[in-house]
Scaffold this motif. Structure first.
Motif, PDB file in Angstrom:
ATOM      1  N   GLU A  94       0.826  -1.200   0.000  1.00  0.00           N
ATOM      2  CA  GLU A  94       0.000   0.000   0.000  1.00  0.00           C
ATOM      3  C   GLU A  94       0.865   1.256   0.000  1.00  0.00           C
ATOM      4  O   GLU A  94       0.575   2.223  -0.709  1.00  0.00           O
ATOM      5  CB  GLU A  94      -0.928  -0.006   1.218  1.00  0.00           C
ATOM      6  CG  GLU A  94      -1.885   1.175   1.248  1.00  0.00           C
ATOM      7  CD  GLU A  94      -2.861   1.104   2.411  1.00  0.00           C
ATOM      8  OE1 GLU A  94      -3.557   2.109   2.638  1.00  0.00           O
ATOM      9  OE2 GLU A  94      -2.902   0.055   3.094  1.00  0.00           O
ATOM     10  N   ARG A  95       1.912   1.244   0.815  1.00  0.00           N
ATOM     11  CA  ARG A  95       2.876   2.355   0.785  1.00  0.00           C
ATOM     12  C   ARG A  95       4.203   1.793   0.280  1.00  0.00           C
ATOM     13  O   ARG A  95       5.105   1.475   1.052  1.00  0.00           O
ATOM     14  CB  ARG A  95       3.028   2.990   2.164  1.00  0.00           C
ATOM     15  CG  ARG A  95       3.776   4.339   2.108  1.00  0.00           C
ATOM     16  CD  ARG A  95       3.601   5.129   3.405  1.00  0.00           C
ATOM     17  NE  ARG A  95       4.093   6.495   3.247  1.00  0.00           N
ATOM     18  CZ  ARG A  95       5.202   6.970   3.835  1.00  0.00           C
ATOM     19  NH1 ARG A  95       5.914   6.199   4.650  1.00  0.00           N
ATOM     20  NH2 ARG A  95       5.585   8.215   3.629  1.00  0.00           N
ATOM     21  N   SER A  96       4.285   1.691  -1.016  1.00  0.00           N
ATOM     22  CA  SER A  96       5.461   1.104  -1.655  1.00  0.00           C
ATOM     23  C   SER A  96       6.504   2.183  -1.889  1.00  0.00           C
ATOM     24  O   SER A  96       6.249   3.168  -2.583  1.00  0.00           O
ATOM     25  CB  SER A  96       5.055   0.479  -2.996  1.00  0.00           C
ATOM     26  OG  SER A  96       6.170   0.305  -3.828  1.00  0.00           O
ATOM     27  N   PHE A  97       7.689   1.993  -1.318  1.00  0.00           N
ATOM     28  CA  PHE A  97       8.727   3.006  -1.479  1.00  0.00           C
ATOM     29  C   PHE A  97       9.338   2.972  -2.879  1.00  0.00           C
ATOM     30  O   PHE A  97       9.810   4.000  -3.367  1.00  0.00           O
ATOM     31  CB  PHE A  97       9.791   2.855  -0.392  1.00  0.00           C
ATOM     32  CG  PHE A  97       9.260   3.164   0.982  1.00  0.00           C
ATOM     33  CD1 PHE A  97       8.906   4.464   1.320  1.00  0.00           C
ATOM     34  CD2 PHE A  97       9.069   2.165   1.917  1.00  0.00           C
ATOM     35  CE1 PHE A  97       8.389   4.758   2.575  1.00  0.00           C
ATOM     36  CE2 PHE A  97       8.553   2.446   3.173  1.00  0.00           C
ATOM     37  CZ  PHE A  97       8.207   3.747   3.507  1.00  0.00           C
ATOM     38  N   SER A  98       9.324   1.808  -3.530  1.00  0.00           N
ATOM     39  CA  SER A  98       9.783   1.789  -4.923  1.00  0.00           C
ATOM     40  C   SER A  98       8.813   2.581  -5.802  1.00  0.00           C
ATOM     41  O   SER A  98       9.227   3.267  -6.742  1.00  0.00           O
ATOM     42  CB  SER A  98       9.951   0.354  -5.438  1.00  0.00           C
ATOM     43  OG  SER A  98       8.734  -0.343  -5.467  1.00  0.00           O
ATOM     44  N   ARG A  99       7.500   2.508  -5.485  1.00  0.00           N
ATOM     45  CA  ARG A  99       6.524   3.307  -6.233  1.00  0.00           C
ATOM     46  C   ARG A  99       6.704   4.795  -5.936  1.00  0.00           C
ATOM     47  O   ARG A  99       6.683   5.625  -6.855  1.00  0.00           O
ATOM     48  CB  ARG A  99       5.106   2.872  -5.887  1.00  0.00           C
ATOM     49  CG  ARG A  99       4.022   3.752  -6.531  1.00  0.00           C
ATOM     50  CD  ARG A  99       2.630   3.200  -6.319  1.00  0.00           C
ATOM     51  NE  ARG A  99       2.331   2.921  -4.926  1.00  0.00           N
ATOM     52  CZ  ARG A  99       1.972   3.844  -4.029  1.00  0.00           C
ATOM     53  NH1 ARG A  99       1.870   5.121  -4.396  1.00  0.00           N
ATOM     54  NH2 ARG A  99       1.696   3.502  -2.776  1.00  0.00           N
TER      55      ARG A  99
ATOM     56  N   TRP B 116      13.698   1.582 -14.255  1.00  0.00           N
ATOM     57  CA  TRP B 116      13.298   0.399 -13.495  1.00  0.00           C
ATOM     58  C   TRP B 116      13.704   0.619 -12.039  1.00  0.00           C
ATOM     59  O   TRP B 116      14.874   0.897 -11.752  1.00  0.00           O
ATOM     60  CB  TRP B 116      13.986  -0.857 -14.014  1.00  0.00           C
ATOM     61  CG  TRP B 116      13.598  -1.257 -15.402  1.00  0.00           C
ATOM     62  CD1 TRP B 116      12.608  -0.722 -16.179  1.00  0.00           C
ATOM     63  CD2 TRP B 116      14.212  -2.278 -16.195  1.00  0.00           C
ATOM     64  NE1 TRP B 116      12.561  -1.361 -17.399  1.00  0.00           N
ATOM     65  CE2 TRP B 116      13.523  -2.316 -17.439  1.00  0.00           C
ATOM     66  CE3 TRP B 116      15.263  -3.173 -15.978  1.00  0.00           C
ATOM     67  CZ2 TRP B 116      13.869  -3.210 -18.449  1.00  0.00           C
ATOM     68  CZ3 TRP B 116      15.609  -4.063 -16.986  1.00  0.00           C
ATOM     69  CH2 TRP B 116      14.911  -4.082 -18.205  1.00  0.00           C
ATOM     70  N   CYS B 117      12.740   0.481 -11.127  1.00  0.00           N
ATOM     71  CA  CYS B 117      13.005   0.697  -9.702  1.00  0.00           C
ATOM     72  C   CYS B 117      12.458  -0.477  -8.903  1.00  0.00           C
ATOM     73  O   CYS B 117      11.253  -0.737  -8.927  1.00  0.00           O
ATOM     74  CB  CYS B 117      12.352   2.001  -9.246  1.00  0.00           C
ATOM     75  SG  CYS B 117      12.623   2.376  -7.505  1.00  0.00           S
ATOM     76  N   SER B 118      13.332  -1.185  -8.200  1.00  0.00           N
ATOM     77  CA  SER B 118      12.917  -2.365  -7.444  1.00  0.00           C
ATOM     78  C   SER B 118      13.340  -2.251  -5.981  1.00  0.00           C
ATOM     79  O   SER B 118      14.406  -1.715  -5.676  1.00  0.00           O
ATOM     80  CB  SER B 118      13.543  -3.628  -8.033  1.00  0.00           C
ATOM     81  OG  SER B 118      13.182  -4.780  -7.278  1.00  0.00           O
TER      82      SER B 118
ATOM     83  N   PHE C 231      23.702  -2.555  -3.389  1.00  0.00           N
ATOM     84  CA  PHE C 231      23.620  -2.376  -4.841  1.00  0.00           C
ATOM     85  C   PHE C 231      23.231  -3.676  -5.540  1.00  0.00           C
ATOM     86  O   PHE C 231      23.383  -3.799  -6.749  1.00  0.00           O
ATOM     87  CB  PHE C 231      24.959  -1.845  -5.375  1.00  0.00           C
ATOM     88  CG  PHE C 231      25.348  -0.529  -4.760  1.00  0.00           C
ATOM     89  CD1 PHE C 231      24.822   0.658  -5.232  1.00  0.00           C
ATOM     90  CD2 PHE C 231      26.210  -0.484  -3.675  1.00  0.00           C
ATOM     91  CE1 PHE C 231      25.159   1.871  -4.652  1.00  0.00           C
ATOM     92  CE2 PHE C 231      26.555   0.721  -3.090  1.00  0.00           C
ATOM     93  CZ  PHE C 231      26.027   1.907  -3.573  1.00  0.00           C
ATOM     94  N   ASN C 232      22.728  -4.651  -4.778  1.00  0.00           N
ATOM     95  CA  ASN C 232      22.370  -5.941  -5.372  1.00  0.00           C
ATOM     96  C   ASN C 232      21.262  -5.796  -6.417  1.00  0.00           C
ATOM     97  O   ASN C 232      21.318  -6.389  -7.493  1.00  0.00           O
ATOM     98  CB  ASN C 232      21.927  -6.926  -4.288  1.00  0.00           C
ATOM     99  CG  ASN C 232      23.065  -7.360  -3.405  1.00  0.00           C
ATOM    100  OD1 ASN C 232      24.188  -7.559  -3.862  1.00  0.00           O
ATOM    101  ND2 ASN C 232      22.800  -7.507  -2.113  1.00  0.00           N
ATOM    102  N   ALA C 233      20.230  -5.015  -6.089  1.00  0.00           N
ATOM    103  CA  ALA C 233      19.096  -4.891  -7.004  1.00  0.00           C
ATOM    104  C   ALA C 233      19.485  -4.137  -8.275  1.00  0.00           C
ATOM    105  O   ALA C 233      19.134  -4.566  -9.384  1.00  0.00           O
ATOM    106  CB  ALA C 233      17.925  -4.202  -6.312  1.00  0.00           C
ATOM    107  N   VAL C 234      20.197  -3.021  -8.131  1.00  0.00           N
ATOM    108  CA  VAL C 234      20.578  -2.278  -9.337  1.00  0.00           C
ATOM    109  C   VAL C 234      21.541  -3.093 -10.195  1.00  0.00           C
ATOM    110  O   VAL C 234      21.493  -3.026 -11.430  1.00  0.00           O
ATOM    111  CB  VAL C 234      21.172  -0.886  -9.004  1.00  0.00           C
ATOM    112  CG1 VAL C 234      20.093   0.065  -8.549  1.00  0.00           C
ATOM    113  CG2 VAL C 234      22.298  -0.970  -7.990  1.00  0.00           C
TER     114      VAL C 234
ATOM    115  N   VAL D 112      18.448   2.646 -13.721  1.00  0.00           N
ATOM    116  CA  VAL D 112      18.067   1.667 -12.702  1.00  0.00           C
ATOM    117  C   VAL D 112      18.165   2.294 -11.310  1.00  0.00           C
ATOM    118  O   VAL D 112      19.071   3.075 -11.028  1.00  0.00           O
ATOM    119  CB  VAL D 112      18.938   0.393 -12.788  1.00  0.00           C
ATOM    120  CG1 VAL D 112      18.690  -0.315 -14.110  1.00  0.00           C
ATOM    121  CG2 VAL D 112      20.428   0.696 -12.625  1.00  0.00           C
ATOM    122  N   MET D 113      17.193   1.927 -10.457  1.00  0.00           N
ATOM    123  CA  MET D 113      17.153   2.429  -9.087  1.00  0.00           C
ATOM    124  C   MET D 113      16.692   1.307  -8.164  1.00  0.00           C
ATOM    125  O   MET D 113      16.057   0.349  -8.607  1.00  0.00           O
ATOM    126  CB  MET D 113      16.178   3.606  -8.961  1.00  0.00           C
ATOM    127  CG  MET D 113      16.428   4.759  -9.903  1.00  0.00           C
ATOM    128  SD  MET D 113      15.460   6.244  -9.458  1.00  0.00           S
ATOM    129  CE  MET D 113      13.780   5.642  -9.604  1.00  0.00           C
TER     130      MET D 113
END
Length: 247
Positions: A41-46, A99-101, A146-149, A136-137
């Protein structure tokens, strides 16, 4: 070309610098698609994605944010599903992407990966991602990582995208957004601005050159598509032969 026995010279195209010079550059606003990787609901990636979109709009871009809710798991249904069609159409529309994950268990989220998995490398002769720019973020609940980026960079390369050098990784993201869901002033925010500025520059630099930048020897060979300079040379030779025969 006897020193290159594995090479088929009719498909080899020497670099033509003239094709890198755009005579009539596109004048429409850069088209940027943004994807995020959480359904909370409160997604920080969003929230970070929305912040990036605001910055891009301030820089003169047209933006679209894809809502991943109701997107089925890859292969759970056919590509005619409305959300899949929406995502693919947006990818085709875009000239650049963000792209943000969130980082989940040291990697990107399943929500993020599902979106990328639904975008094919090729639909007939159309490639929905090839030649497009990518920023990428990531957001983390704990210390900076930095695993996701890094994972997103790998996927961007696999999707044949031009991934810009800069990137954003926001640690302890829950501390970086206020009650109004806007990002607070910080070095993290400044980096997001840096990344969006760079994305716009790379998009403007490459969008009118993308088709030439990603034109490959291996694909010309697979398609039986003779390199342009070889075709022009053959046509010129044929013209001279015809002239000689009529004299």
């Amino acid at each position: 070309m006897t020193e290159f026995p594995a090479l088929q010279p009719q498909f080899l195209a020497p670099t033509d610098q003239a094709k890198l010079e755009v005579k009539a550059p596109s004048t429409h606003p850069p088209r940027i698609l943004l994807l995020y990787g959480s359904l909370r609901e409160r997604s920080f990636s969003r929230l970070l994605t929305q912040e990036a979109a605001r910055i891009l709009q301030a820089l003169g871009c047209e933006t679209r944010i894809f809502d991943p809710r109701d997107l089925p798991l890859p292969d759970a249904t056919g590509p005619d599903h409305p959300k899949v069609q929406e995502l693919r159409a947006l990818s085709l529309w875009s000239e650049g992407q963000v792209w943000c994950s969130p980082e989940r268990h040291g990697a990107i989220s399943g929500i993020m990966k599902s979106q990328i998995d639904w975008i094919p490398l090729e639909i007939g002769s159309v490639r929905p991602t090839q030649g497009r720019t990518l920023a990428v973020m990531q957001v983390s609940g704990g210390s900076q990582s930095f695993n996701a980026v890094n994972a997103l960079r790998l996927l961007g390369r696999w999707m044949r995208m031009i991934t810009i050098p800069n990137q954003s990784s926001v640690a302890m993201a829950y501390k970086e957004f206020g009650d109004d869901d806007r990002m607070k002033p910080s070095a993290y925010y400044d980096r997001v601005v840096d990344v969006m500025e760079e994305l716009v520059k790379f998009t403007l630099l490459t969008r009118d050159r993308a088709a030439y930048l990603v034109d490959r020897y291996s694909e010309r060979k697979a398609d039986g598509r003779i390199a342009e300079h070889v075709e022009l040379g053959a046509a010129a030779m044929n013209h001279e032969t015809q002239k000689a025969e009529t004299v």
